[in-house]
Structures are given as structure tokens and as C-alpha cells.
Design a protein around this motif. Structure first.
Motif, PDB file in Angstrom:
ATOM      1  N   HIS B  19     -10.922 103.172  37.664  1.00 17.91           N
ATOM      2  CA  HIS B  19     -11.726 104.165  38.388  1.00 17.91           C
ATOM      3  C   HIS B  19     -13.171 104.200  37.884  1.00 17.91           C
ATOM      4  O   HIS B  19     -14.107 104.172  38.670  1.00 17.91           O
ATOM      5  CB  HIS B  19     -11.088 105.555  38.271  1.00 17.91           C
ATOM      6  N   LEU B  20     -13.348 104.253  36.561  1.00 16.10           N
ATOM      7  CA  LEU B  20     -14.700 104.413  36.017  1.00 16.10           C
ATOM      8  C   LEU B  20     -15.595 103.218  36.358  1.00 16.10           C
ATOM      9  O   LEU B  20     -16.822 103.368  36.436  1.00 16.10           O
ATOM     10  CB  LEU B  20     -14.631 104.638  34.498  1.00 16.10           C
ATOM     11  N   ALA B  21     -14.993 102.054  36.568  1.00 16.95           N
ATOM     12  CA  ALA B  21     -15.799 100.875  36.905  1.00 16.95           C
ATOM     13  C   ALA B  21     -16.524 101.046  38.239  1.00 16.95           C
ATOM     14  O   ALA B  21     -17.445 100.287  38.548  1.00 16.95           O
ATOM     15  CB  ALA B  21     -14.915  99.627  36.935  1.00 16.95           C
ATOM     16  N   GLN B  22     -16.126 102.036  39.025  1.00 19.86           N
ATOM     17  CA  GLN B  22     -16.823 102.312  40.284  1.00 19.86           C
ATOM     18  C   GLN B  22     -18.182 102.984  40.024  1.00 19.86           C
ATOM     19  O   GLN B  22     -19.064 102.933  40.880  1.00 19.86           O
ATOM     20  CB  GLN B  22     -15.990 103.244  41.189  1.00 19.86           C
ATOM     21  N   VAL B  23     -18.332 103.630  38.872  1.00 19.61           N
ATOM     22  CA  VAL B  23     -19.555 104.407  38.619  1.00 19.61           C
ATOM     23  C   VAL B  23     -20.261 104.049  37.305  1.00 19.61           C
ATOM     24  O   VAL B  23     -21.348 104.558  37.036  1.00 19.61           O
ATOM     25  CB  VAL B  23     -19.253 105.933  38.634  1.00 19.61           C
ATOM     26  N   CYS B  24     -19.648 103.205  36.469  1.00 20.11           N
ATOM     27  CA  CYS B  24     -20.246 102.828  35.173  1.00 20.11           C
ATOM     28  C   CYS B  24     -20.005 101.339  34.921  1.00 20.11           C
ATOM     29  O   CYS B  24     -19.191 100.710  35.594  1.00 20.11           O
ATOM     30  CB  CYS B  24     -19.598 103.554  33.993  1.00 20.11           C
ATOM     31  N   ASP B  25     -20.655 100.830  33.905  1.00 20.38           N
ATOM     32  CA  ASP B  25     -20.275  99.528  33.348  1.00 20.38           C
ATOM     33  C   ASP B  25     -19.080  99.762  32.428  1.00 20.38           C
ATOM     34  O   ASP B  25     -19.174 100.577  31.506  1.00 20.38           O
ATOM     35  CB  ASP B  25     -21.415  98.930  32.515  1.00 20.38           C
ATOM     36  N   VAL B  26     -18.003  99.044  32.665  1.00 17.35           N
ATOM     37  CA  VAL B  26     -16.798  99.275  31.875  1.00 17.35           C
ATOM     38  C   VAL B  26     -16.440  98.038  31.052  1.00 17.35           C
ATOM     39  O   VAL B  26     -16.319  96.933  31.599  1.00 17.35           O
ATOM     40  CB  VAL B  26     -15.600  99.674  32.770  1.00 17.35           C
ATOM     41  N   SER B  27     -16.295  98.254  29.758  1.00 15.04           N
ATOM     42  CA  SER B  27     -15.733  97.201  28.913  1.00 15.04           C
ATOM     43  C   SER B  27     -14.344  97.673  28.465  1.00 15.04           C
ATOM     44  O   SER B  27     -14.061  98.868  28.435  1.00 15.04           O
ATOM     45  CB  SER B  27     -16.623  96.933  27.699  1.00 15.04           C
ATOM     46  N   VAL B  28     -13.491  96.704  28.140  1.00 15.52           N
ATOM     47  CA  VAL B  28     -12.115  97.025  27.754  1.00 15.52           C
ATOM     48  C   VAL B  28     -11.786  96.281  26.476  1.00 15.52           C
ATOM     49  O   VAL B  28     -11.987  95.066  26.399  1.00 15.52           O
ATOM     50  CB  VAL B  28     -11.114  96.627  28.872  1.00 15.52           C
ATOM     51  N   LEU B  29     -11.297  97.016  25.484  1.00 12.50           N
ATOM     52  CA  LEU B  29     -10.832  96.372  24.249  1.00 12.50           C
ATOM     53  C   LEU B  29      -9.308  96.304  24.313  1.00 12.50           C
ATOM     54  O   LEU B  29      -8.632  97.339  24.334  1.00 12.50           O
ATOM     55  CB  LEU B  29     -11.283  97.169  23.018  1.00 12.50           C
ATOM     56  N   THR B  30      -8.763  95.116  24.362  1.00 12.78           N
ATOM     57  CA  THR B  30      -7.314  94.944  24.461  1.00 12.78           C
ATOM     58  C   THR B  30      -6.756  94.517  23.108  1.00 12.78           C
ATOM     59  O   THR B  30      -7.491  94.129  22.206  1.00 12.78           O
ATOM     60  CB  THR B  30      -6.944  93.853  25.487  1.00 12.78           C
ATOM     61  N   ARG B  31      -5.444  94.583  22.992  1.00 13.83           N
ATOM     62  CA  ARG B  31      -4.786  94.119  21.779  1.00 13.83           C
ATOM     63  C   ARG B  31      -4.558  92.614  21.867  1.00 13.83           C
ATOM     64  O   ARG B  31      -4.777  91.868  20.923  1.00 13.83           O
ATOM     65  CB  ARG B  31      -3.456  94.870  21.620  1.00 13.83           C
ATOM     66  N   ARG B  32      -4.140  92.157  23.049  1.00 15.43           N
ATOM     67  CA  ARG B  32      -3.796  90.743  23.218  1.00 15.43           C
ATOM     68  C   ARG B  32      -4.944  89.985  23.899  1.00 15.43           C
ATOM     69  O   ARG B  32      -5.547  90.477  24.852  1.00 15.43           O
ATOM     70  CB  ARG B  32      -2.542  90.620  24.091  1.00 15.43           C
ATOM     71  N   LYS B  33      -5.193  88.752  23.423  1.00 20.58           N
ATOM     72  CA  LYS B  33      -6.243  87.924  24.008  1.00 20.58           C
ATOM     73  C   LYS B  33      -5.931  87.583  25.470  1.00 20.58           C
ATOM     74  O   LYS B  33      -6.819  87.625  26.339  1.00 20.58           O
ATOM     75  CB  LYS B  33      -6.405  86.640  23.188  1.00 20.58           C
ATOM     76  N   GLU B  34      -4.663  87.275  25.766  1.00 16.15           N
ATOM     77  CA  GLU B  34      -4.300  86.902  27.152  1.00 16.15           C
ATOM     78  C   GLU B  34      -4.578  88.050  28.115  1.00 16.15           C
ATOM     79  O   GLU B  34      -4.905  87.824  29.281  1.00 16.15           O
ATOM     80  CB  GLU B  34      -2.814  86.542  27.284  1.00 16.15           C
ATOM     81  N   HIS B  35      -4.399  89.283  27.617  1.00 10.32           N
ATOM     82  CA  HIS B  35      -4.666  90.434  28.471  1.00 10.32           C
ATOM     83  C   HIS B  35      -6.155  90.493  28.815  1.00 10.32           C
ATOM     84  O   HIS B  35      -6.534  90.679  29.974  1.00 10.32           O
ATOM     85  CB  HIS B  35      -4.198  91.708  27.762  1.00 10.32           C
ATOM     86  N   ALA B  36      -6.999  90.303  27.806  1.00 15.72           N
ATOM     87  CA  ALA B  36      -8.453  90.303  28.042  1.00 15.72           C
ATOM     88  C   ALA B  36      -8.835  89.166  28.989  1.00 15.72           C
ATOM     89  O   ALA B  36      -9.601  89.357  29.941  1.00 15.72           O
ATOM     90  CB  ALA B  36      -9.193  90.162  26.707  1.00 15.72           C
ATOM     91  N   ASP B  37      -8.286  87.993  28.758  1.00 11.73           N
ATOM     92  CA  ASP B  37      -8.590  86.834  29.614  1.00 11.73           C
ATOM     93  C   ASP B  37      -8.236  87.124  31.070  1.00 11.73           C
ATOM     94  O   ASP B  37      -9.004  86.812  31.989  1.00 11.73           O
ATOM     95  CB  ASP B  37      -7.810  85.597  29.139  1.00 11.73           C
TER      96      ASP B  37
END
Lengths: 307, 307
Positions: B19-37
Motif C-alpha cells: 500500500h505505502l508504495a502507492q504514496v512513498c518510496d518503499v524499501s524492504v529489508l528481508t531475511r532471505r536473499k531469494e525473497h528480496a530477489d
């Protein structure tokens, strides 16, 4: 005691049948017809602590049971009502022995007839390999005592026959101290094992941290002791010491209530913690922890009916 | 609030990110590399109560996180320490929002830095379909409040942005009444569900028989209320009423702690009942039932390490 009927051929019933058949005529009342058929066809084999092959007369139909002098009711709690119903109106000259876990089995039998009753508690254990093969693992004693006005000589006679068959047994003038010690022990250890999935291991005695599981076990034991005191029973063994000693053994015992939960079978909670909670209520003793684990185990049973 | 970092992309974190990516720049810190990829490659999809496709910048390496104004920590309890460690020494100008279940997450964050902190509690729920697809199920509110001396204007600004993104949020001058209501509710309902295997159904409100499970839930709630009173928190909602109301809904909710137990994953017991029991201890309030279920759930976790 020439003719014995074993009611319920699980581990304990099979151990009694396999041994007693060496010194008496043994009939077996089973729940399943195939079980009776297999016993009639193949006999019963005991291995482990003793080595026996026994010839027994088995049936799942109480109408076909031969006369007997003594019946040993060794069902699980869930089979007790059916067993008592099967005996109702039959064999008025017989004595009935109950060796179920927990307390209250005698009352269920009494509600169905006027037989003299002998209370039993057994500490032996085994493993069921098939309908006709049981392994005898812990060769510990079975203790017997009179219920209501059953003569002590009757109890003594039954204990002597069990000993003659190769098992360990002792007749006690009052069984309740031993019965209640085991009840309180089982009510604490079996429920905690069933709810956590832990075998009876070191966690049950651990009290270093305030939140260690040993505190809960100790709290459950203390509640049980308060109920025993209110009922007027002086305990034979301290259930907390029984717990600590058992966890110091090499391999952790896998309590039957945990086996039942794993198999999603009805547990023996009603005759164990259920009976304890009802006795507490009758004597005005507050047992919040016992009531909690009782409710949780019953909730677990209820969850198996939920989609 | 132009740049938001979502720490932990489970259900709640994904709902915020999508949702927030509709109104902001959103970064995500994941635990797993594959999830981030997967998130970098495919973006994030929200279905259900809303329909969103979001572009996010994801990484599992805090060294590669872009600058942000606000981080929303939405890990499970088990991931909190690692999340706090990842933030340590970085982004001194940022504000950190915690939306974990239970209480005490703010202290863990504070131990790693001086950021202003905003306390959050969210009532929304969803289902994770894949690393890049989450279904928005309950479109209920997220409540935010200042922690320590964070200015209320900061809280208000964050709540406004969340609302602008299409989620429901409210800024409250004091979050603790809501946070504690949910804590007490979760401490009772999640533990009883985890131990019995029951979804949050009618059993939790049943009090007709003295041994019905509702008594235990009520007892746990009463202990929680006593702790809240000792801490000085006036509850926003009565947790027992929350429990009864929830069981009257059509379909029984499957609590996350029960999901964790089914999957033999570490549960959130420490931030929920663990925190409650520690607060009780700090204020000299006796909570025997909460301590019992806390020990039992920890025992269940311990059982997975037993052969």
C-alpha cells in the motif's frame, strides 16, 4: 481363584492374561472380534522380562464368556463403561479387580452390580507388538487393596495367584495411599507431557528459572496433595519425588496420554485429572492449575472433532 | 515521510509495503536473499480487500538499504533481535515504528539506537500466497502512539500517510490501552489455541460447566487485567468481551500461535505471555495460570528439539 477373566486385552490385560494362564484358566473379553479370533487361534505370547506362551479363551461377546471367579478389568478409561455394562447382571459370585489408571473405576463397576471389588494400581509396563504379542518391559509391582467391605483374605488370595504366575504383586490393607500417589503423579506428568509433546524428561524437574516447567509440575503436585489431604488420604510416595526420580532414569518415558494425543485418541483425562478436579470440588479445595490442564486436554480432544 | 523502509516482509509487512508504495518510496529489508530477489524482479501484489501492484527496492543486506525517513518493523517476535541489530548505527535521522504482537518490541529497538520510536498495534490480517503476493483479509485499523518523548505530530504524520496509502490507521496520544487490550487477548487466546489445537471457536467462551475452557480463558484474561492495573494502564477494550465477540463471528479465526505450533516454528510467546509474566513479576502480581500456559508453550517448543 481357578478361573480368571481379563477384561480388555491391551498391554496390561495381556500381561496379566499371558502370565495367569500358567496357573489358572484364563478367558479374555476383547472389544474387537478379530482380536478375540486371533487370541483363540494363535494364543498369547509374552516376551521381554518373561517368556510365556499362553492358551486363552477369548470372545468379544459377554454372552459367550465362561464362568470365572475373578475378573481383572484392565481397559483404558474410555473402555470402562462398556466393560461394566458387559459384566452387568452376570457372574454374581465373582470378584472384580480394577487396575485402571486414575481413580473412580470402582464406582463405575459398583453402579452395575454387587460383586466384591478389589482396587488395583499397577506399575508394570510393556509394549504391544500385535493382538497376540506383548513385550513385558517394566517388571514393577501391582498393588491390590479391598474396596468397601471386600475381605482382605480375598485380596491376599488374588495377589498370591498373581505372584504365582510370575508377576509382582502385593496386597495392602489400604490401597488409597498408593493409588493417590500414582493419581497425583499421573495427573501432573501425563497432562504436561500431552500438552507439550515432551516425553517425561528433565524439563519436568527443572526449576532454576521462575518460568521453568518444573514449577508447573510442582504446582500441580501440590494441588493434588491438598486434595488428598482433604479426602483424608496419607500418600504412600511423594509424587514430586516420584517425578524427579523418574526424570533421572536413562531414557525418558513416553507417557500414555502423550501417545493418545499423538494418535488423536480419547485420553484417560477423565479418570485422572477429571477425578482429581471433581474430588477437589467435592471437598472445597481450589485447584486452578489442575482445572486449567484438565480443560486444555479436553480442548485438545475436542479439536479432533473440528474440521 | 517520503521514504519508508519495511523491515520484515511477512503478511503485515507486505500489506504495508504494497500500500505505502502507492504514496512513498518503499524499501524492504528481508531475511532471505531469494525473497528480496523475487520482490526486486516481480514487485509485490496485494489482492483481497484491495488490489495493488507495487514496485519496491528489496535487500537482505542492511548495508544496501537506501536512506529512509521511517522504518516499520513488522517482523515476527523471533526476527526482532536481528532486525534491531540490522538497524543499529544506521539512519540516525529516521523514526522507527514497531507493529509486532505483544509488548516490549520498543525496548529491543531502543537498546540499539536513539531513533524516535512510535508504538504500533495492528488489527489487520491477511494470507501470504507467495514471496510476492499477499491477500488483504481483515481491513481493520492500525493504531499508533508515541513511545517515550516522540512528538505526537510525528505519529500523526505517519498515520496520515498510512491512511493516504489505502489502509486504516489512527494516531492515539497513548497507545498502551489498545496495546494492552490486544496483549491480554492474545496471551489468553493464542496460548489456549496453541495448546489445544482449537481455532478460536465457541469453546473459548463456553462457561456452562465448571470445567469448560471459557473459565481458563477468563482466568487468563483476569490475570492480564490485574497486571495492566498494576502497571497503571486503563484498557481500551475489555479482552474478555473481545474474545466473546470474536467467537460469535461466522468462521473461527486460526491464531498465528497455533499456525506456528502446527509448523513446529518458534512462536511469539516471549513478546506475548512472556512479557506479561515478566511485567507481573516486576509489579508483584501473581499470575499462576499465565505462568502455566507460558511454560507449556515453551515446553512445546522444547519438544521439537527432542528426538
Amino acid at each position: 481363584m481357578e478361573r480368571v477373566c481379563i477384561v480388555g486385552a491391551g498391554v496390561i490385560g495381556s500381561l496379566f492374561a499371558g502370565h495367569l494362564a500358567q496357573v489358572c484358566d484364563v478367558s479374555v473379553l476383547t472389544r474387537r472380534k478379530e482380536h478375540a479370533d486371533a487370541l483363540n487361534r494363535d494364543g498369547l505370547r509374552v516376551t521381554g522380562r518373561s517368556d510365556r506362551r499362553a492358551c486363552v479363551t477369548a470372545t468379544n461377546d459377554p454372552d459367550h464368556l465362561p464362568e470365572f471367579d475373578v475378573a481383572i478389568v484392565a481397559t483404558k478409561a474410555g473402555g470402562l463403561e462398556a466393560a461394566a455394562e458387559a459384566l452387568e447382571g452376570r457372574f454374581p459370585g465373582a470378584t472384580i479387580v480394577t487396575v485402571l489408571n486414575g481413580i473412580g473405576a470402582e464406582e463405575v463397576i459398583r453402579s452395575r452390580g454387587h460383586w466384591p471389588i478389589v482396587s488395583g494400581v499397577t506399575f508394570m509396563s510393556g509394549t504391544r507388538h500385535s493382538d497376540t504379542h506383548v513385550e513385558y518391559i517394566l517388571d514393577t509391582e501391582t498393588w491390590l487393596g479391598p474396596y468397601e467391605d471386600t475381605p482382605f483374605a480375598t485380596v491376599q488370595d488374588i495377589a498370591d495367584t498373581i505372584v504365582a504366575s510370575g508377576l509382582k504383586a502385593e496386597a495392602l490393607p489400604d490401597l488409597r495411599p498408593a493409588q493417590w500417589s500414582k493419581l497425583i503423579f499421573n495427573s501432573a506428568v501425563n497432562t504436561v507431557a500431552a500438552l507439550t509433546g515432551l516425553p517425561h524428561d528433565f524439563h519436568f524437574a527443572q526449576q532454576a528459572e521462575p518460568t521453568d516447567l518444573g514449577h508447573l509440575v510442582h504446582g500441580l503436585v501440590d494441588e493434588g496433595k491438598a486434595v488428598a489431604a482433604a479426602v483424608g488420604v496419607e500418600l504412600h510416595d511423594d509424587p514430586w519425588e516420584m517425578n524427579v526420580l523418574a526424570t533421572l532414569r536413562g531414557s525418558a518415558h513416553y507417557p500414555s496420554m502423550l501417545e493418545d494425543v499423538d494418535a488423536r485418541r480419547q485420553t484417560e483425562i477423565e479418570l485422572i485429572t477429571g477425578s482429581l478436579v471433581r474430588e477437589a470440588d467435592r471437598h472445597g479445595v481450589l485447584v486452578p492449575l489442575s482445572t486449567a490442564v484438565y480443560g486444555l486436554v479436553r480442548g485438545r480432544e475436542a479439536s479432533w472433532a473440528v474440521i
